[in-house]
Design a protein around this motif. Sequence first.
Motif, PDB file in Angstrom:
ATOM      1  N   ARG A   1     -20.317  36.728  21.423  1.00 49.11           N
ATOM      2  CA  ARG A   1     -20.212  35.765  20.109  1.00 49.11           C
ATOM      3  C   ARG A   1     -21.176  36.012  19.258  1.00 49.11           C
ATOM      4  O   ARG A   1     -21.254  35.739  18.165  1.00 49.11           O
ATOM      5  CB  ARG A   1     -20.274  34.500  20.774  1.00 49.11           C
ATOM      6  CG  ARG A   1     -19.040  33.862  21.557  1.00 49.11           C
ATOM      7  CD  ARG A   1     -18.766  32.654  22.094  1.00 49.11           C
ATOM      8  NE  ARG A   1     -20.023  32.431  22.811  1.00 49.11           N
ATOM      9  CZ  ARG A   1     -20.753  31.135  22.550  1.00 49.11           C
ATOM     10  NH1 ARG A   1     -20.249  30.176  21.810  1.00 49.11           N
ATOM     11  NH2 ARG A   1     -21.460  30.716  23.638  1.00 49.11           N
ATOM     12  N   LYS A   2     -22.210  36.521  19.810  1.00 50.15           N
ATOM     13  CA  LYS A   2     -23.607  36.855  18.865  1.00 50.15           C
ATOM     14  C   LYS A   2     -23.464  38.056  17.986  1.00 50.15           C
ATOM     15  O   LYS A   2     -23.575  38.180  16.869  1.00 50.15           O
ATOM     16  CB  LYS A   2     -24.742  36.948  19.712  1.00 50.15           C
ATOM     17  CG  LYS A   2     -26.207  36.970  19.108  1.00 50.15           C
ATOM     18  CD  LYS A   2     -27.216  36.894  19.770  1.00 50.15           C
ATOM     19  CE  LYS A   2     -27.915  38.388  20.362  1.00 50.15           C
ATOM     20  NZ  LYS A   2     -29.118  38.043  20.962  1.00 50.15           N
ATOM     21  N   GLU A   3     -22.746  39.184  18.607  1.00 47.52           N
ATOM     22  CA  GLU A   3     -22.554  40.355  17.982  1.00 47.52           C
ATOM     23  C   GLU A   3     -21.375  40.561  17.173  1.00 47.52           C
ATOM     24  O   GLU A   3     -21.302  41.407  16.000  1.00 47.52           O
ATOM     25  CB  GLU A   3     -22.636  41.558  18.921  1.00 47.52           C
ATOM     26  CG  GLU A   3     -23.838  41.683  19.756  1.00 47.52           C
ATOM     27  CD  GLU A   3     -24.033  42.780  20.926  1.00 47.52           C
ATOM     28  OE1 GLU A   3     -23.220  43.739  20.694  1.00 47.52           O
ATOM     29  OE2 GLU A   3     -24.884  42.681  21.818  1.00 47.52           O
ATOM     30  N   PHE A   4     -20.320  39.822  17.439  1.00 41.65           N
ATOM     31  CA  PHE A   4     -18.980  39.928  16.681  1.00 41.65           C
ATOM     32  C   PHE A   4     -18.793  38.498  15.961  1.00 41.65           C
ATOM     33  O   PHE A   4     -17.698  37.979  16.286  1.00 41.65           O
ATOM     34  CB  PHE A   4     -17.969  40.392  17.428  1.00 41.65           C
ATOM     35  CG  PHE A   4     -18.107  41.796  18.020  1.00 41.65           C
ATOM     36  CD1 PHE A   4     -17.912  42.752  17.237  1.00 41.65           C
ATOM     37  CD2 PHE A   4     -18.886  42.066  19.188  1.00 41.65           C
ATOM     38  CE1 PHE A   4     -18.101  44.203  17.732  1.00 41.65           C
ATOM     39  CE2 PHE A   4     -19.143  43.401  19.640  1.00 41.65           C
ATOM     40  CZ  PHE A   4     -18.561  44.368  18.868  1.00 41.65           C
ATOM     41  N   THR A   5     -19.609  37.621  15.333  1.00 41.86           N
ATOM     42  CA  THR A   5     -19.680  36.360  14.983  1.00 41.86           C
ATOM     43  C   THR A   5     -18.381  36.208  14.201  1.00 41.86           C
ATOM     44  O   THR A   5     -17.627  35.389  14.468  1.00 41.86           O
ATOM     45  CB  THR A   5     -20.877  36.066  14.443  1.00 41.86           C
ATOM     46  OG1 THR A   5     -21.893  36.171  15.171  1.00 41.86           O
ATOM     47  CG2 THR A   5     -20.855  34.576  14.027  1.00 41.86           C
ATOM     48  N   GLY A   6     -18.258  36.879  13.161  1.00 40.78           N
ATOM     49  CA  GLY A   6     -17.187  37.077  12.235  1.00 40.78           C
ATOM     50  C   GLY A   6     -15.807  37.025  12.782  1.00 40.78           C
ATOM     51  O   GLY A   6     -14.805  36.237  12.673  1.00 40.78           O
ATOM     52  N   ARG A   7     -15.702  37.847  13.839  1.00 46.77           N
ATOM     53  CA  ARG A   7     -14.466  38.144  14.451  1.00 46.77           C
ATOM     54  C   ARG A   7     -14.038  36.892  15.290  1.00 46.77           C
ATOM     55  O   ARG A   7     -12.987  36.447  15.379  1.00 46.77           O
ATOM     56  CB  ARG A   7     -14.550  39.406  15.270  1.00 46.77           C
ATOM     57  CG  ARG A   7     -13.105  40.016  15.670  1.00 46.77           C
ATOM     58  CD  ARG A   7     -13.018  41.205  16.017  1.00 46.77           C
ATOM     59  NE  ARG A   7     -12.032  41.704  16.397  1.00 46.77           N
ATOM     60  CZ  ARG A   7     -10.824  41.977  15.905  1.00 46.77           C
ATOM     61  NH1 ARG A   7     -10.985  42.034  14.414  1.00 46.77           N
ATOM     62  NH2 ARG A   7      -9.665  42.179  16.272  1.00 46.77           N
ATOM     63  N   VAL A   8     -15.098  36.632  16.336  1.00 41.36           N
ATOM     64  CA  VAL A   8     -14.878  35.412  16.942  1.00 41.36           C
ATOM     65  C   VAL A   8     -14.695  34.101  16.431  1.00 41.36           C
ATOM     66  O   VAL A   8     -13.687  33.399  16.730  1.00 41.36           O
ATOM     67  CB  VAL A   8     -16.096  35.265  18.066  1.00 41.36           C
ATOM     68  CG1 VAL A   8     -15.942  34.240  18.989  1.00 41.36           C
ATOM     69  CG2 VAL A   8     -16.335  36.683  19.109  1.00 41.36           C
ATOM     70  N   ASN A   9     -15.463  33.804  15.382  1.00 41.16           N
ATOM     71  CA  ASN A   9     -15.263  32.747  14.723  1.00 41.16           C
ATOM     72  C   ASN A   9     -13.703  32.386  13.966  1.00 41.16           C
ATOM     73  O   ASN A   9     -13.194  31.497  13.814  1.00 41.16           O
ATOM     74  CB  ASN A   9     -16.330  32.364  13.734  1.00 41.16           C
ATOM     75  CG  ASN A   9     -17.713  32.024  14.313  1.00 41.16           C
ATOM     76  OD1 ASN A   9     -17.788  31.611  15.435  1.00 41.16           O
ATOM     77  ND2 ASN A   9     -18.849  32.047  13.518  1.00 41.16           N
ATOM     78  N   HIS A  10     -13.086  33.429  13.614  1.00 42.18           N
ATOM     79  CA  HIS A  10     -12.068  33.750  12.786  1.00 42.18           C
ATOM     80  C   HIS A  10     -11.170  33.231  13.717  1.00 42.18           C
ATOM     81  O   HIS A  10     -10.080  32.447  13.240  1.00 42.18           O
ATOM     82  CB  HIS A  10     -11.876  35.069  12.343  1.00 42.18           C
ATOM     83  CG  HIS A  10     -10.544  35.199  11.487  1.00 42.18           C
ATOM     84  ND1 HIS A  10     -10.449  34.654  10.402  1.00 42.18           N
ATOM     85  CD2 HIS A  10      -9.389  35.894  11.901  1.00 42.18           C
ATOM     86  CE1 HIS A  10      -8.934  35.000  10.093  1.00 42.18           C
ATOM     87  NE2 HIS A  10      -8.539  35.600  10.985  1.00 42.18           N
ATOM     88  N   ALA A  11     -11.119  33.535  15.094  1.00 46.31           N
ATOM     89  CA  ALA A  11     -10.236  33.189  15.991  1.00 46.31           C
ATOM     90  C   ALA A  11     -10.157  31.705  16.595  1.00 46.31           C
ATOM     91  O   ALA A  11      -9.413  31.336  17.250  1.00 46.31           O
ATOM     92  CB  ALA A  11     -10.385  34.080  17.509  1.00 46.31           C
ATOM     93  N   ILE A  12     -11.259  30.986  15.891  1.00 50.25           N
ATOM     94  CA  ILE A  12     -11.444  29.464  16.439  1.00 50.25           C
ATOM     95  C   ILE A  12     -11.142  29.217  17.625  1.00 50.25           C
ATOM     96  O   ILE A  12     -10.191  28.610  18.001  1.00 50.25           O
ATOM     97  CB  ILE A  12     -10.437  28.541  15.384  1.00 50.25           C
ATOM     98  CG1 ILE A  12     -10.246  28.898  14.008  1.00 50.25           C
ATOM     99  CG2 ILE A  12     -10.531  27.250  15.394  1.00 50.25           C
ATOM    100  CD1 ILE A  12      -9.102  28.589  13.027  1.00 50.25           C
ATOM    101  N   MET A  13     -12.233  29.358  18.338  1.00 51.70           N
ATOM    102  CA  MET A  13     -12.435  29.420  19.772  1.00 51.70           C
ATOM    103  C   MET A  13     -13.137  28.100  20.311  1.00 51.70           C
ATOM    104  O   MET A  13     -13.390  27.879  21.343  1.00 51.70           O
ATOM    105  CB  MET A  13     -12.728  30.647  20.548  1.00 51.70           C
ATOM    106  CG  MET A  13     -11.809  31.857  20.164  1.00 51.70           C
ATOM    107  SD  MET A  13     -12.515  33.599  20.543  1.00 51.70           S
ATOM    108  CE  MET A  13     -12.201  33.362  22.126  1.00 51.70           C
ATOM    109  N   HIS A  14     -13.465  27.440  19.231  1.00 50.45           N
ATOM    110  CA  HIS A  14     -14.426  26.014  19.684  1.00 50.45           C
ATOM    111  C   HIS A  14     -15.623  26.388  20.572  1.00 50.45           C
ATOM    112  O   HIS A  14     -15.506  25.577  21.556  1.00 50.45           O
ATOM    113  CB  HIS A  14     -13.541  25.129  20.057  1.00 50.45           C
ATOM    114  CG  HIS A  14     -12.233  24.979  19.282  1.00 50.45           C
ATOM    115  ND1 HIS A  14     -12.359  24.101  18.054  1.00 50.45           N
ATOM    116  CD2 HIS A  14     -10.908  24.935  19.474  1.00 50.45           C
ATOM    117  CE1 HIS A  14     -11.222  23.992  17.449  1.00 50.45           C
ATOM    118  NE2 HIS A  14     -10.439  24.514  18.296  1.00 50.45           N
ATOM    119  N   GLY A  15     -16.403  27.308  20.106  1.00 49.60           N
ATOM    120  CA  GLY A  15     -17.621  27.584  20.986  1.00 49.60           C
ATOM    121  C   GLY A  15     -17.442  28.199  22.353  1.00 49.60           C
ATOM    122  O   GLY A  15     -18.290  28.564  23.130  1.00 49.60           O
TER     123      GLY A  15
END
Length: 138
Positions: free
Chosen positions: A93-107
């Motif tokens: 989550r720290k290293e691939f923030t944009g990719r993970v946030n784009h998936a809308i995983m709610h933390g």
Amino acid sequence: MTPSGEYRHGRHVVSAMHVHLVFVTKYRRNVFNDEMLRRCEEIMIEVCDSFEAELREFNGEDDYVHLLVHYPPKVAISKLVNSLKGVSSLYLRKEFTGRVNHAIMHGHFWSPSYLAASCGGAPPTIINAYIEQQRRPT
């Protein structure tokens, strides 16, 4: 405990314990690409090393990963899984923030559930037959 081929030798134990683990991303979101899977594997290797375990095989697709881990008897699978998922979630989550946030995983990165299947050795039917054939003293 020292690995020797398929067997691990400790002071009072010889073991050959393997577990097949499957982790699924939260909401089965398609978040992984090849770069993320490579980094995830590196993280999983480091975590396994800290448990004196060995990641024998790793692979995945868009929304899940498979691991084959050779581990010593002193390791509780639930603790290993908790660490594998927790540490990898933190770093990915720290290293691939944009990719993970784009998936809308709610933390959350991983689904709270997982598959853990023991593997290796003979099938249970063979073990049952072997034990039944033992000559019990009278």
